[in-house]
Design an enzyme around this catalytic site. Structure first.
Site, mmCIF file in Angstrom:
data_model
loop_
_atom_site.group_PDB
_atom_site.id
_atom_site.type_symbol
_atom_site.label_atom_id
_atom_site.label_comp_id
_atom_site.label_asym_id
_atom_site.label_seq_id
_atom_site.Cartn_x
_atom_site.Cartn_y
_atom_site.Cartn_z
ATOM 1 N N ARG A 16 68.855 24.977 77.124
ATOM 2 C CA ARG A 16 69.272 24.356 75.990
ATOM 3 C C ARG A 16 70.345 23.707 75.963
ATOM 4 O O ARG A 16 70.697 22.909 74.951
ATOM 5 C CB ARG A 16 68.998 25.465 75.000
ATOM 6 C CG ARG A 16 67.698 25.665 74.501
ATOM 7 C CD ARG A 16 67.401 26.791 73.518
ATOM 8 N NE ARG A 16 67.658 27.920 74.422
ATOM 9 C CZ ARG A 16 67.480 29.226 73.918
ATOM 10 N NH1 ARG A 16 67.624 29.633 72.574
ATOM 11 N NH2 ARG A 16 67.736 30.339 74.558
ATOM 12 N N ASP A 110 76.706 34.707 78.808
ATOM 13 C CA ASP A 110 76.676 33.763 77.763
ATOM 14 C C ASP A 110 77.199 34.468 76.360
ATOM 15 O O ASP A 110 76.760 33.554 75.384
ATOM 16 C CB ASP A 110 75.280 32.881 77.710
ATOM 17 C CG ASP A 110 74.096 33.849 77.173
ATOM 18 O OD1 ASP A 110 74.247 35.018 77.116
ATOM 19 O OD2 ASP A 110 73.374 33.067 77.006
HETATM 20 C C1 UD1 Z 1 68.535 37.967 75.676
HETATM 21 C C2 UD1 Z 1 67.547 39.226 75.347
HETATM 22 C C3 UD1 Z 1 67.257 39.404 73.761
HETATM 23 C C4 UD1 Z 1 68.710 39.443 73.274
HETATM 24 C C5 UD1 Z 1 69.519 38.113 73.482
HETATM 25 C C6 UD1 Z 1 70.979 38.328 72.979
HETATM 26 C C7 UD1 Z 1 66.006 39.651 77.136
HETATM 27 C C8 UD1 Z 1 64.562 39.547 77.564
HETATM 28 N N1 UD1 Z 1 66.220 39.111 76.137
HETATM 29 O O1 UD1 Z 1 67.615 36.817 75.059
HETATM 30 O O2 UD1 Z 1 66.712 40.428 73.718
HETATM 31 O O3 UD1 Z 1 68.470 39.268 71.855
HETATM 32 O O4 UD1 Z 1 69.582 38.094 74.992
HETATM 33 O O5 UD1 Z 1 71.804 37.271 73.234
HETATM 34 O O6 UD1 Z 1 66.855 40.096 77.825
HETATM 35 N N2 UD1 Z 1 69.590 35.498 82.987
HETATM 36 C C9 UD1 Z 1 69.680 35.782 84.541
HETATM 37 N N3 UD1 Z 1 68.608 35.595 84.907
HETATM 38 C C10 UD1 Z 1 67.343 35.232 84.761
HETATM 39 C C11 UD1 Z 1 67.273 34.972 83.256
HETATM 40 C C12 UD1 Z 1 68.360 35.281 82.524
HETATM 41 O O7 UD1 Z 1 70.755 36.017 84.909
HETATM 42 O O8 UD1 Z 1 66.315 35.283 85.182
HETATM 43 C C13 UD1 Z 1 70.996 35.488 82.496
HETATM 44 C C14 UD1 Z 1 71.425 34.493 81.532
HETATM 45 O O9 UD1 Z 1 72.197 33.545 82.495
HETATM 46 C C15 UD1 Z 1 72.074 34.830 80.525
HETATM 47 C C16 UD1 Z 1 71.531 36.308 80.181
HETATM 48 O O10 UD1 Z 1 70.795 36.550 81.203
HETATM 49 O O11 UD1 Z 1 73.551 35.108 80.652
HETATM 50 C C17 UD1 Z 1 70.611 35.984 78.854
HETATM 51 O O12 UD1 Z 1 69.399 35.074 79.278
HETATM 52 P P1 UD1 Z 1 68.839 34.278 78.102
HETATM 53 O O13 UD1 Z 1 67.930 33.519 78.677
HETATM 54 O O14 UD1 Z 1 69.885 33.593 77.503
HETATM 55 O O15 UD1 Z 1 68.171 35.314 77.208
HETATM 56 P P2 UD1 Z 1 67.834 35.202 75.749
HETATM 57 O O16 UD1 Z 1 66.762 34.595 75.560
HETATM 58 O O17 UD1 Z 1 69.001 34.864 74.763
HETATM 59 CA CA CA Z 2 71.129 34.037 75.609
#
Ligand code: UD1
Ligand code: CA
Length: 466
Positions: A16, A110
């Protein structure tokens, strides 16, 4: 005390953001998002910090290494997650780094404004035996994982995309921060599946698995939304930046700093202020800046890595860029408007630097003045020197830089060029328009320009008839 191992998830793409730059390297308050998170982890005296990278891994690892080394800190352990199959999969990659006897404190790369005390409370609630989640009430919980409870007990987290209408109405959300004993984390992560709306391994599913195992799950609620605000889009980044700046502005005002408008103030680093400092609108401070007692900063100034002495005034549109060499402005000095102080500018007390004057790697002793349209580079300027409008030090011969020395009480006439290396002797005067390439004696008038001639009864050319 159980050892704490921090895992920071920073492998996601950040779709995004619509940017080539990995999301966690976008800046808030002048620092990469992930750097804020790493700094908080450090405050907890963690046994180790593991950073999970994936999207743009090499770039993120390089940037974090450089930042941490710059702060004199150890570089975190990097673990790669390729491909990125979700937050649960991300933490799985870090498991070999987590000895069974510790507590894993899992942070989102993040979510930059989390505070150490909040994380400590989470670790304390975990106490080496429980799964502790940090939760918050969001006025608009869209996109977040919702906390499902039976009575008071937490039962599960359901992701927004998997939630039904009723669940989407829940405003208590998972913040992205949890503390969990390493041994239990390993057991639960091994059982994750990806049969959900996004086809991902959700870290948040371990709550359901913990409940199934009869393990204790506790939610630590925070009322401070700002601490758990995540950055997923440029809009959220800008909103968080303003909130962060307002928080910094308020802290300064509490110390007595007078900001003309806290909504038009930006600090991207640290600002240390004496008593009775006044800062007008639209100023940007970067790196490490100190403002002494009674300093006044006019509107629209940009000031980076500088030490401004007591009582100095920087008028509107002054640009100070100290970089690593720094800039020093002495007590009671007057600078600007429209002045530019570059690395190594060192102004003594009561020095005046006026409009469109550039100073670089040059010292000016007490009471020296360069009031208009001038350049002083690689120069040593004595006390009470008056440096005329339009004068420059020619410090660069195309290959090397050379120094100009202007001794005390010298007067440099307008539009002079001082060709370095050169020394203007004490008390000397340089006639306006001179090109000075040889040292001048003390107390002399030195003039280096064509002698003035006047041709009597000079007839100007006349227009020829066509
Ligand atoms: C996540 C949580 C959600 C919470 C929110 C808070 C999960 C499934 N969901 O959602 O419950 O309310 O954060 O901000 O955990 N990342 C990785 N590898 C991946 C995917 C993500 O390292 O395969 C990292 C991203 O870089 C980021 C963090 O994990 O720093 C969160 O990922 P993001 O996709 O932003 O999760 P949200 O949809 O925000
Ligand atoms: Ca997030």
């Amino acid at each position: 005390m159980t050892a704490v191992d921090v895992v920071i998830m920073a492998a996601g793409k950040g779709t995004r953001m619509k940017s080539r730059l990995p999301k966690v390297l976008h800046r808030l308050g002048g620092r990469a998002l992930v750097d804020h998170v790493v700094a908080r982890a450090r405050q907890l005296q963690a046994r180790r910090i593991v950073l999970v990278t994936g999207h743009g891994a090499a770039q993120v690892e390089e940037a974090v290494s450089a930042l941490e080394r710059g702060d004199g800190q150890a570089v975190p352990a990097f673990v790669r997650q390729e491909p990125q199959l979700g937050t649960g999969h991300a933490v799985q990659q870090a498991l070999p780094q987590l000895p069974d006897d510790g507590i894993a404190l899992i942070l989102n790369g993040d979510v930059p404004l989390i505070e150490a005390a909040t994380l400590q409370a989470l670790v304390d609630s975990c106490a080496g035996q429980r799964l502790a989640l940090l939760t918050v009430e969001m006025p608009d919980p869209t996109g977040y994982g919702r906390i499902l409870r039976s009575g008071d007990a937490v039962r599960a987290i359901v992701e927004h995309k998997d939630a039904d209408e009723a669940q989407r109405g829940i405003r208590e959300v998972y913040s992205g921060f949890m503390a969990v004993p390493n041994a239990l984390l390993k057991r639960w992560l091994a059982r994750l599946t990806n049969d959900n709306a996004q086809g991902e391994y959700y870290l948040t599913d371990i709550v359901r698995l913990a409940v199934d195992d009869g393990a204790e799950v506790v939610a630590v609620r925070t009322a401070d939304k700002l601490q758990v605000d995540g950055v997923n889009s440029p809009q959220q980044l800008a909103d968080l930046e303003r909130a962060f700046q307002l928080r910094q502005a308020r802290a300064l005002m509490e110390q007595g700093v007078r900001l003309a408008d806290p909504a038009r103030f930006d600090l991207r680093g640290t600002l240390d202020c004496g008593q009775d400092v006044e800062i007008d609108v639209n100023c940007v401070f970067e790196g490490k800046v100190r403002l002494g007692e009674g300093v006044r900063i006019g509107p629209n100034c940009v000031i980076a890595n500088a030490d401004i002495g007591a009582g100095a005034v920087l008028h509107a549109f002054t640009h100070v860029e100290g970089e690593s060499a720094g800039v020093r402005v002495g007590e009671g000095a007057l600078v600007g408007p429209f002045a530019r102080l570059r690395p190594g500018a060192d102004l003594g007390p009561e020095v005046h630097i006026g409009n469109f004057v550039e100073v670089k790697n040059a010292s000016l002793a007490r009471g020296a003045k360069a009031n208009h349209l001038a350049y002083l580079g690689d120069a040593t300027v004595g006390e009470r020197v008056n440096y005329g409008a339009g004068s420059i030090t020619a410090n660069y011969d195309g290959a090397n830089k050379h120094r100009t020395v202007i001794e005390d009480d010298v007067h440099i006439g307008s539009n002079s060029v001082l060709v370095a290396p050169v020394t203007i002797g004490r008390g000397g005067t340089v006639g306006g328009g001179s090109v000075i390439s040889k040292d001048t004696p003390a107390n002399a008038l030195s003039v280096a320009r064509a002698k003035q001639v006047s041709i009597a009864n000079w007839q100007r050319p006349k227009k020829q008839p066509k």
